[in-house]
Design an enzyme around this catalytic site. Sequence first.
Site, PDB file in Angstrom:
ATOM      1  N   ASN A 295     -10.760   0.021  10.370  1.00  0.00           N
ATOM      2  CA  ASN A 295      -9.615   0.268   9.770  1.00  0.00           C
ATOM      3  C   ASN A 295      -9.001   1.486  10.727  1.00  0.00           C
ATOM      4  O   ASN A 295      -9.352   2.444  10.810  1.00  0.00           O
ATOM      5  CB  ASN A 295      -9.671   1.009   8.273  1.00  0.00           C
ATOM      6  CG  ASN A 295      -8.615   1.121   7.609  1.00  0.00           C
ATOM      7  OD1 ASN A 295      -7.556   1.662   8.143  1.00  0.00           O
ATOM      8  ND2 ASN A 295      -8.507   0.788   6.200  1.00  0.00           N
TER       9      ASN A 295
ATOM     10  N   VAL B 216     -25.499 -10.821   0.951  1.00  0.00           N
ATOM     11  CA  VAL B 216     -26.180 -10.037   0.140  1.00  0.00           C
ATOM     12  C   VAL B 216     -26.459  -8.795   1.368  1.00  0.00           C
ATOM     13  O   VAL B 216     -27.501  -9.014   2.110  1.00  0.00           O
ATOM     14  CB  VAL B 216     -27.578 -10.708  -0.354  1.00  0.00           C
ATOM     15  CG1 VAL B 216     -28.240  -9.712  -1.269  1.00  0.00           C
ATOM     16  CG2 VAL B 216     -27.032 -11.891  -1.106  1.00  0.00           C
TER      17      VAL B 216
ATOM     18  N   GLU C 139     -17.533 -15.502   4.656  1.00  0.00           N
ATOM     19  CA  GLU C 139     -19.020 -15.717   3.963  1.00  0.00           C
ATOM     20  C   GLU C 139     -19.434 -14.783   3.388  1.00  0.00           C
ATOM     21  O   GLU C 139     -19.426 -13.627   3.817  1.00  0.00           O
ATOM     22  CB  GLU C 139     -19.725 -16.303   5.177  1.00  0.00           C
ATOM     23  CG  GLU C 139     -21.065 -16.591   4.669  1.00  0.00           C
ATOM     24  CD  GLU C 139     -22.246 -16.870   5.789  1.00  0.00           C
ATOM     25  OE1 GLU C 139     -23.377 -17.287   5.697  1.00  0.00           O
ATOM     26  OE2 GLU C 139     -21.994 -16.388   7.008  1.00  0.00           O
TER      27      GLU C 139
ATOM     28  N   GLU D  19       0.897  -1.205  -0.017  1.00  0.00           N
ATOM     29  CA  GLU D  19       0.026  -0.026   0.033  1.00  0.00           C
ATOM     30  C   GLU D  19       0.731   1.273  -0.048  1.00  0.00           C
ATOM     31  O   GLU D  19       0.428   2.294   0.366  1.00  0.00           O
ATOM     32  CB  GLU D  19      -1.010   0.072   1.188  1.00  0.00           C
ATOM     33  CG  GLU D  19      -1.958  -1.053   1.266  1.00  0.00           C
ATOM     34  CD  GLU D  19      -2.854  -1.143   2.448  1.00  0.00           C
ATOM     35  OE1 GLU D  19      -3.814  -0.305   2.581  1.00  0.00           O
ATOM     36  OE2 GLU D  19      -2.838  -2.071   3.276  1.00  0.00           O
TER      37      GLU D  19
ATOM     38  N   LYS E 114      -6.980  -9.276  10.458  1.00  0.00           N
ATOM     39  CA  LYS E 114      -8.417  -9.576  10.474  1.00  0.00           C
ATOM     40  C   LYS E 114      -8.883 -10.552  11.194  1.00  0.00           C
ATOM     41  O   LYS E 114      -9.911 -10.637  11.648  1.00  0.00           O
ATOM     42  CB  LYS E 114      -8.696  -9.625   9.011  1.00  0.00           C
ATOM     43  CG  LYS E 114      -8.547  -8.302   8.138  1.00  0.00           C
ATOM     44  CD  LYS E 114      -9.044  -8.667   6.720  1.00  0.00           C
ATOM     45  CE  LYS E 114      -8.854  -7.389   5.800  1.00  0.00           C
ATOM     46  NZ  LYS E 114      -7.469  -6.906   5.674  1.00  0.00           N
TER      47      LYS E 114
ATOM     48  N   SER F   9     -11.662   8.969  -0.204  1.00  0.00           N
ATOM     49  CA  SER F   9     -11.486   8.432   0.786  1.00  0.00           C
ATOM     50  C   SER F   9     -12.884   8.690   1.551  1.00  0.00           C
ATOM     51  O   SER F   9     -13.178   9.779   1.574  1.00  0.00           O
ATOM     52  CB  SER F   9     -10.269   8.650   1.849  1.00  0.00           C
ATOM     53  OG  SER F   9      -9.121   8.181   1.081  1.00  0.00           O
TER      54      SER F   9
ATOM     55  N   SER G  63      -7.146  -1.926   2.012  1.00  0.00           N
ATOM     56  CA  SER G  63      -6.988  -1.121   0.793  1.00  0.00           C
ATOM     57  C   SER G  63      -7.602  -2.191  -0.356  1.00  0.00           C
ATOM     58  O   SER G  63      -7.140  -2.090  -1.583  1.00  0.00           O
ATOM     59  CB  SER G  63      -5.687  -0.470   0.205  1.00  0.00           C
ATOM     60  OG  SER G  63      -5.585   0.850   0.999  1.00  0.00           O
ATOM     61  N   SER G  64      -8.179  -3.296   0.021  1.00  0.00           N
ATOM     62  CA  SER G  64      -8.701  -4.284  -0.775  1.00  0.00           C
ATOM     63  C   SER G  64      -7.567  -5.134  -1.817  1.00  0.00           C
ATOM     64  O   SER G  64      -7.881  -5.398  -2.814  1.00  0.00           O
ATOM     65  CB  SER G  64      -9.856  -3.856  -1.778  1.00  0.00           C
ATOM     66  OG  SER G  64     -11.078  -3.339  -0.916  1.00  0.00           O
TER      67      SER G  64
END
Length: 359
Positions: free
Chosen positions: A312, A221, A218, A15, A134, A321, A187-188
Amino acid sequence: MKTKLGLLYGGKSAEHKVSLQTALAVIRALDLEKFEIYPIYINVEGQWIKGPQLLEPVENVQALEFTNAPQLSPLSLAPALFQADQQESAPLDVIFPLLHGPNGEDGTVQGLLELLNLPYVGNGVLASSAGMDKVLMKNIFAQAGLSQVNYVSFIKSEWAKAKEEAYSRVEEQLGYPCFVKPANLGSSVGISKCTNRSELDKAFEEAFQFDRKVIIEEGVVAREVEIAVLGNDEPECSVAGEIVPKKDFYDYKAKYEDGDTALIIPADITEEEYAEMKEMAVRAFKALDCSGLVRADFFLTKDGKALINEVNTMPGFTPFSMFPLLWKHTGLEYPQLIERLVQLAQERHAEKQQIKYTF
């Protein structure tokens, strides 16, 4: 009297570029009548470079890299890094770590600043470390009674020895779709959505390039809603904002490159839904013993159930952002937000100085 503010950015992390964008945005927003700005750049090799005092805003990130300046190893703990002037012995008033990902947001730099007894913006060692991992973060949230999606995790050596068993466990406990993520990255970066075993195998390979541990969550939706939290012992929450990605999920490119995402602020949610997420955000903040700031991310299901996804501990400050935008819509403009964070850092440091370490 101006506050001597050291901006610490870059970093040996995937990052790195995100951090540069954050630093550029913060520099442009700082009031030079109130702050003296001293840049401290960490390049991708992990070497530290002290730039000259910034007397005016810089035009681009390239101006923040100081490629021709002398490089220092942080192992030397060189005092010059954290002094306003190499001819002076007085340290900078506050350090603002604008680092994302490992080797910066994960408690490592925070530990260094603690050893040097310097005030710094944001979360401490424990909150930064637990917030970066995480798996640990979700374990702490579970202990605090916070609702979240089901998840499993693996370390690389465990997966390499029994890949089929790992995939079977994911399918039995989570099913498809699911999301595979590096455990210690933000940041994915390195995240994949999987709908079958073939995609799952590729996702594991991808995620393990960035970390030795992965987490698989998991798929649900749900809408993606975020709340910004600001404070120390008495944290306050911003309005809620919703992320509506035009792709399958909010990935790195959508966040930082093309802005291919709609940010709806304030989010169209009920007062009851907002109250629940606000309470959960504060509970998560306190469970991790956070300070300064976090952004709390939620899933909101069709039946109105809130699930905390993550927090985060060093959200970005780029033009795309969510964190500064949430506070802007709450009534706190970007420059005032930065000033408030510096104030919180000084308050926390002053409190720590009252702790007795001798009997």
